[in-house]
Design an enzyme around this catalytic site. Structure first.
Site, PDB file in Angstrom:
ATOM      1  N   GLY A 259       0.725  -1.166   0.041  1.00  6.83           N
ATOM      2  CA  GLY A 259      -0.028  -0.080  -0.114  1.00  6.83           C
ATOM      3  C   GLY A 259       0.868   1.316  -0.092  1.00  6.83           C
ATOM      4  O   GLY A 259       0.544   2.357  -0.874  1.00  6.83           O
ATOM      5  N   ASP A 260       1.945   1.203   0.724  1.00  2.41           N
ATOM      6  CA  ASP A 260       2.809   2.547   0.870  1.00  2.41           C
ATOM      7  C   ASP A 260       3.419   2.409  -0.590  1.00  2.41           C
ATOM      8  O   ASP A 260       3.776   3.664  -0.965  1.00  2.41           O
ATOM      9  CB  ASP A 260       4.127   2.307   1.735  1.00  2.41           C
TER      10      ASP A 260
END
Length: 321
Positions: A259-260
């Protein structure tokens, strides 16, 4: 490409970074010692991962983070080697350690997040001042968890201050932190499906349901809403369009940091004035390249370049959403 926007600064706020330890083992056995097949140490925390991702994409960003104690010194050593520009706030206590366990037999993944040091109001306001000043009229990326001593509306304050300087706030968080941040009207939020369901208090049945909730968030003042869907890709809802990005099929080693990496990929393209389609494509390519890596290691540029062409982005019609 908008040359003016391409020259704007990028700042990343990471108030609760960590040292990530990853163990690969055959299988966990209750009440028994298990010897690791492999282990690794990486700088961690959502904001740190975004900063590392931006560095790999060639974006000059400054990461603002809190460090403490001996673990904090070890983290600084790692970050100084991996990031171009870091602004540290040193506090008492110890930087947290996060643990990830990967079972090679079952493919299961276990994660434990440690507890970070206490940060006083005066301290976090000092770091926030530096973050907002550097951000200026550029991108201010606000992501991750907070220490228990910090107020849950801190990210909302950060968003308001970024907007007050003419910048665009990007928020990737969850629960009350995200709820308060939405009230401050950030430019972009990137919840995953579960985080969006938690935010609204009900299950999301299909893509139409997700888009409907994204439009509701836009009515509250959020400009772009990107909902990540794991192996299914992501939906990006802008004021003028709904985009569906399909993730390429890749072997999954670890989902930590995926996600990052998506946030880093999208922010990198936003900082270059690229289109929504290209930003979504880059985010998905970075995310897919990250899940192929062990532990909390992130994508490499060569893999992103290869996967980018495999990401299909479709503009959905009203009848589809």
């Amino acid at each position: 490409m908008d040359d003016a926007f391409a020259k704007l600064p990028v700042a990343v706020l990471s108030l609760n970074p960590a040292v990530d330890i990853t163990y690969e083992i055959p299988r966990l056995i209750a009440d028994q010692k298990v010897h690791a097949l492999k282990s690794r140490y990486d700088p961690g925390g959502n904001g740190i991962n975004v900063g590392r991702g931006l560095k790999r994409l060639g974006v000059q960003a400054c990461t603002f983070c809190v460090v403490a104690g001996e673990i904090g010194r070890f983290l600084r050593h790692q970050l100084d080697a991996q990031l171009d520009q870091v602004s540290y706030l040193e506090v008492d206590g110890e930087t947290r350690i996060n643990g990830t366990i990967l079972e090679s037999v079952t493919g299961a993944q276990f994660e434990v997040s440690g507890v970070g040091p206490n940060v006083s109001t005066t301290q976090w306001e000092s770091l926030l001042d530096r973050f907002v000043t550097h951000c200026g009229d550029g991108l201010g990326i606000i992501t991750g968890s907070l220490q228990r001593s910090l107020p849950t509306d801190l990210y909302a304050e950060a968003v308001r201050r970024v907007r007050a300087t003419g910048g665009r706030a990007v928020v990737d968080s969850h629960d009350e932190l995200l709820r308060h941040a939405i009230d401050a009207q950030p430019f972009l939020i990137k919840p995953n499906r579960f985080e969006l369901e938690t935010l609204i208090g009900r299950s999301l049945i299909d893509e139409r349901d997700i888009v409907r909730e994204a439009r509701d968030l836009q009515e509250q003042g959020v400009t772009w809403v990107c909902v990540s869907l794991g192996s299914e890709g992501a939906l990006l809802v802008t004021p003028s369009s709904v985009l569906k990005g399909e993730a390429p099929s890749v072997p999954v080693v670890s989902s930590v940091g995926a996600g990052d990496s998506m946030v880093a990929g999208m922010a990198a393209l936003l900082a270059q004035g690229a289109s929504a389609e290209d930003a979504l494509r880059e985010g998905i390519a970075c995310s897919a390249a990250t899940v192929m890596q062990p532990g909390t290691e992130l994508f490499d540029q060569a893999t992103v370049n290869r996967l980018r062409g495999e990401v299909k982005v479709t503009r959905l019609r009203n009848s589809q959403c």
